[in-house]
Scaffold this motif. Structure first.
Motif, PDB file in Angstrom:
ATOM      1  N   MET A   1       4.498   3.262 -18.322  1.00 22.52           N
ATOM      2  CA  MET A   1       4.689   1.902 -17.872  1.00 22.52           C
ATOM      3  C   MET A   1       5.273   1.856 -16.471  1.00 22.52           C
ATOM      4  O   MET A   1       4.910   0.994 -15.686  1.00 22.52           O
ATOM      5  CB  MET A   1       5.611   1.184 -18.869  1.00 22.52           C
ATOM      6  N   LEU A   2       6.165   2.775 -16.162  1.00 23.75           N
ATOM      7  CA  LEU A   2       6.770   2.789 -14.837  1.00 23.75           C
ATOM      8  C   LEU A   2       5.767   3.182 -13.764  1.00 23.75           C
ATOM      9  O   LEU A   2       5.957   2.860 -12.592  1.00 23.75           O
ATOM     10  CB  LEU A   2       7.963   3.737 -14.820  1.00 23.75           C
ATOM     11  N   ALA A   3       4.683   3.848 -14.142  1.00 16.96           N
ATOM     12  CA  ALA A   3       3.690   4.285 -13.157  1.00 16.96           C
ATOM     13  C   ALA A   3       2.861   3.110 -12.631  1.00 16.96           C
ATOM     14  O   ALA A   3       2.414   3.120 -11.480  1.00 16.96           O
ATOM     15  CB  ALA A   3       2.779   5.340 -13.759  1.00 16.96           C
ATOM     16  N   ILE A   4       2.638   2.086 -13.471  1.00 15.19           N
ATOM     17  CA  ILE A   4       1.816   0.959 -13.002  1.00 15.19           C
ATOM     18  C   ILE A   4       2.653  -0.184 -12.432  1.00 15.19           C
ATOM     19  O   ILE A   4       2.113  -1.170 -11.945  1.00 15.19           O
ATOM     20  CB  ILE A   4       0.905   0.424 -14.126  1.00 15.19           C
ATOM     21  N   PRO A   6       4.490  -0.374  -9.579  1.00 15.43           N
ATOM     22  CA  PRO A   6       4.190  -0.657  -8.158  1.00 15.43           C
ATOM     23  C   PRO A   6       2.813  -1.297  -7.968  1.00 15.43           C
ATOM     24  O   PRO A   6       2.640  -2.164  -7.100  1.00 15.43           O
ATOM     25  CB  PRO A   6       4.237   0.713  -7.482  1.00 15.43           C
ATOM     26  N   LEU A   7       1.844  -0.923  -8.805  1.00 17.36           N
ATOM     27  CA  LEU A   7       0.518  -1.527  -8.707  1.00 17.36           C
ATOM     28  C   LEU A   7       0.559  -2.998  -9.097  1.00 17.36           C
ATOM     29  O   LEU A   7      -0.032  -3.849  -8.428  1.00 17.36           O
ATOM     30  CB  LEU A   7      -0.468  -0.761  -9.599  1.00 17.36           C
ATOM     31  N   LEU A   8       1.260  -3.313 -10.179  1.00 14.88           N
ATOM     32  CA  LEU A   8       1.392  -4.710 -10.599  1.00 14.88           C
ATOM     33  C   LEU A   8       2.173  -5.529  -9.582  1.00 14.88           C
ATOM     34  O   LEU A   8       1.862  -6.691  -9.326  1.00 14.88           O
ATOM     35  CB  LEU A   8       2.063  -4.788 -11.973  1.00 14.88           C
ATOM     36  N   LYS A   9       3.192  -4.930  -8.995  1.00 12.10           N
ATOM     37  CA  LYS A   9       3.982  -5.619  -7.983  1.00 12.10           C
ATOM     38  C   LYS A   9       3.121  -5.955  -6.774  1.00 12.10           C
ATOM     39  O   LYS A   9       3.173  -7.067  -6.246  1.00 12.10           O
ATOM     40  CB  LYS A   9       5.163  -4.734  -7.574  1.00 12.10           C
ATOM     41  N   VAL A  14      -0.543  -9.925  -3.662  1.00  9.12           N
ATOM     42  CA  VAL A  14      -1.892 -10.301  -3.219  1.00  9.12           C
ATOM     43  C   VAL A  14      -2.318 -11.595  -3.898  1.00  9.12           C
ATOM     44  O   VAL A  14      -2.878 -12.488  -3.257  1.00  9.12           O
ATOM     45  CB  VAL A  14      -2.899  -9.155  -3.508  1.00  9.12           C
ATOM     46  N   TRP A  15      -2.050 -11.737  -5.193  1.00 10.15           N
ATOM     47  CA  TRP A  15      -2.423 -12.944  -5.935  1.00 10.15           C
ATOM     48  C   TRP A  15      -1.742 -14.184  -5.342  1.00 10.15           C
ATOM     49  O   TRP A  15      -2.383 -15.201  -5.105  1.00 10.15           O
ATOM     50  CB  TRP A  15      -2.056 -12.775  -7.405  1.00 10.15           C
TER      51      TRP A  15
END
Length: 77
Positions: A1-4, A6-9, A14-15
């Motif tokens: 979960m911690l790996a994604i 930064p991607l979600l942030k 962008v959103w």
């Protein structure tokens, strides 16, 4: 979960940037200029504000012939 995380942030940044850009384009589109100018002129108009209509039998007695509301104690002949 911690790996994604930064991607979600980054995806949320962008959103929100795209959402802000869409709202800005919607508000500033050329076809709405006349409507926004009409709304901006409302405080500068010289006409008196319209009284809100109430429902009930006493409405007719509180208005003169032109449909303007009378102040209590000030009756026109």
């Amino acid at each position: 979960m911690l790996a994604i995380y930064p991607l979600l942030k980054a995806a949320w940044v962008v959103w929100f940037f795209l959402l802000f850009g869409f709202i800005l384009a919607w508000v500033l589109r050329p076809g709405r200029r006349h409507a926004y100018r009409a709304l901006a002129d409302i405080p500068l108009r010289d006409e008196a504000p319209r009284a809100r209509r109430r429902t009930g039998a006493s409405d007719d007695a509180d208005q003169d012939r032109e449909g303007r509301r009378q102040r209590p104690g000030h009756h026109r002949p």
